[in-house]
Design a protein around this motif. Sequence first.
Motif, short mmCIF file in Angstrom:
data_model
loop_
_atom_site.label_atom_id
_atom_site.label_comp_id
_atom_site.label_asym_id
_atom_site.label_seq_id
_atom_site.Cartn_x
_atom_site.Cartn_y
_atom_site.Cartn_z
N SER A 48 106.92 83.45 -14.36
CA SER A 48 107.43 84.19 -15.57
C SER A 48 105.98 84.07 -16.46
CB SER A 48 108.37 83.67 -16.45
OG SER A 48 108.42 84.16 -17.66
N GLY A 87 103.22 86.76 -11.05
CA GLY A 87 104.46 87.11 -11.44
C GLY A 87 105.24 87.62 -10.22
N SER A 88 104.70 87.98 -8.87
CA SER A 88 105.37 88.38 -7.74
C SER A 88 105.82 87.11 -6.84
CB SER A 88 104.67 89.10 -7.18
OG SER A 88 103.51 88.78 -6.45
N LEU A 89 105.10 85.89 -7.32
CA LEU A 89 105.40 84.68 -6.78
C LEU A 89 106.42 83.69 -7.53
CD1 LEU A 89 101.71 83.81 -5.80
CD2 LEU A 89 103.49 84.59 -4.17
N GLY A 90 107.16 84.58 -8.65
CA GLY A 90 108.22 83.68 -9.18
C GLY A 90 107.91 83.22 -10.44
N SER A 133 98.81 89.53 -12.03
CA SER A 133 100.16 90.10 -11.70
C SER A 133 100.67 89.56 -10.48
CB SER A 133 100.15 91.67 -11.78
OG SER A 133 99.16 91.97 -10.58
N ILE A 134 99.77 89.10 -9.65
CA ILE A 134 100.32 88.60 -8.44
C ILE A 134 101.09 87.31 -8.58
CG2 ILE A 134 99.50 87.40 -6.02
CD1 ILE A 134 96.93 89.30 -6.17
#
Length: 657
Positions: free
Chosen positions: A553, A548-551, A545-546
């Motif tokens: 998809s 996803g927080s870095l952009g 999930s990390i």
Amino acid sequence: MSSTRRGWALIVLLWLTAALMALSELHRQGGFSALFGATSPSSSAIILRSMWFPRQGMALLTGATLGICGWLMQRALRNPLAEPITLGMTAGATLAMGLASLWFPALLASARPALAIAGELAALLAVILLSWRQRLSPLVMVQAGMMINLWCGALTLLIAIINDRFLLQVLMWGGGSLAVESSQPLRDLLLPLTAAFAVLLLMLRPLALLQLPETMVNSLGASALRIRSMAVLLALVMSAFTINAVGVIGFLGLAAPHLARFGGARTSRQMLLHTALLGAGLLWFTDQCVARVSLANGQLLPVGMLTAVTGGPLLMLLARFSRPGTSPVTGPEPVAPATAGAALFWVSGTLFLLAVVVSLYMGHGLRQWRWASPDELAHLLPLRVPRLMAALSAGALLAGAGVLMQRVSGNPLASPEVLGIGGGAAMGVMTWVVLFPASSGGLLLSSLSGATLSLLLTLWNSRRGAFNPQRVLLNGLALNALCQATVSLVMLNNLKASAMLLPLMTGSTYYISAPLAEILFVSTLLLLAVVPLFRRWLLLLPMGSIAGSLGVSLPLARVAVLSLAAVMTGLATLLVGPVSFIGLLGPHLARRLGAKTPLSQLYAAALLAATIMTFADWIGRNGLYPRQLPVGLVASLIGVPLLIWPLLRGNVSRQAE
């Protein structure tokens, strides 16, 4: 609450359907009066009392036991893909029986239980020896079990190729059977399993601690290592008694715990109860179906093969409607040696060139080994080059797919077969062979179609969970087991199709044509050239999930990487069949030798796997000349020691808990 009701609904559905089918058979044989009547028994009554009734009890008892064994191993090893077969117990027992069939055939008839137990214990001791220096780390134990499983399976297949007359009974035992001639086997199995269940009930509270990190367990005054060891030992003892009684029944240990989890079970008591009921109901229902179907020659189907046919669709269905689970537990990347780097590719390249030269120039003639002269080589190249290109292409493709699978799933034990692509390709070829036995022109298209459909089905069934890695792994494993079981059933029932499918299933380059080898070799180079486009995703996806927080998809990245891995696996299956072990071996060898970044690991793994497959094909051509050995079998025999050696030396970092 709705999830819990769904779990109980599935249990009731399985048990009710199996019970109705059993009552129908009972009524046809004479009903309860024949089963429990006190008058002089008829032939139908004898069959019901001595064979039918004990078989129902055997199905319920062994199904519950195998399901519980799977849950115990998944909890103890903290790996959702663990099951009794994972630690090589069944493979060790089958190998022991195969060796006895060659050298001591009388023991196979008089002392089969002792042989099976001896093989299981030997496999267990080997796994413990390989993982002892790592304090029985869950990840290392699963790795060691997979190595023992592959090694024993390859040796058994080699025995079958050398002397297949004595292995029919062994292979049928490997298919699993609940058929009994009296109630004595059920009574013999009931006592030790009852004692094992009593011990398990006393271990429920310690087992709940294994859900915590190991450091926290130790701070509470308990020993995670001791709890894990006792759980694995108990599971293996229960599995040993069950396998000795009914043979190898696969997939239940994997399916039942996940079905229970998808059905809403959460606590240890809920998991124990639901897993036992689901395992028993699934095997009972499967056996009722088996009893109503026979092969064309009148032979009954082995129930061990059919568990995947009935359990696979259920697992895929519940996985589709369940909540996304957590990703499999992963271990840390192995520490790279200080000298790793460019030297890795120089060494790999040198070994690769050596393998190519030996494969082209050296071979076994009619009487002796000889090095081909330039004139002889001109005549040998049209025969040797296609097989060489097929072997190195398959190795590079499978290793590349393995790296992609491990990066996208975060699981270092993931390999191409978990997508179900190899099984889907074999299913497509099987369909073509059955429908058009006289034509081989559509094998390429049928294999590609099967691989594509299996990928689409896996992705479609995983889309509700945003392509969660664990969801994709479970769907792929269920689909692969279903496809392999279907292909095996067709091979048992259709001897002509079996003769055509056997080279594909065992991984042989003997039938590769030059045009096909050239096309797939060029395709391999193109696919490897495309990989750098996925570099950023491959770096970030293991973070979960990390990323996803870095952009990133996550659904798009996972689908794209999985699609590339599927194409690689599908093309490799066309060449050498589902030799997916190379997809596990190549990435691990590359990491052990110091490849750190995704691209360096992928290209190093492809080069190393291509080298191993080239040597394996050369040994397969010449090892038992003029007999040809499948390249997949030889690759397992020479590749497993390469992974066992680091385990023995203790060069694997302990898993982070």
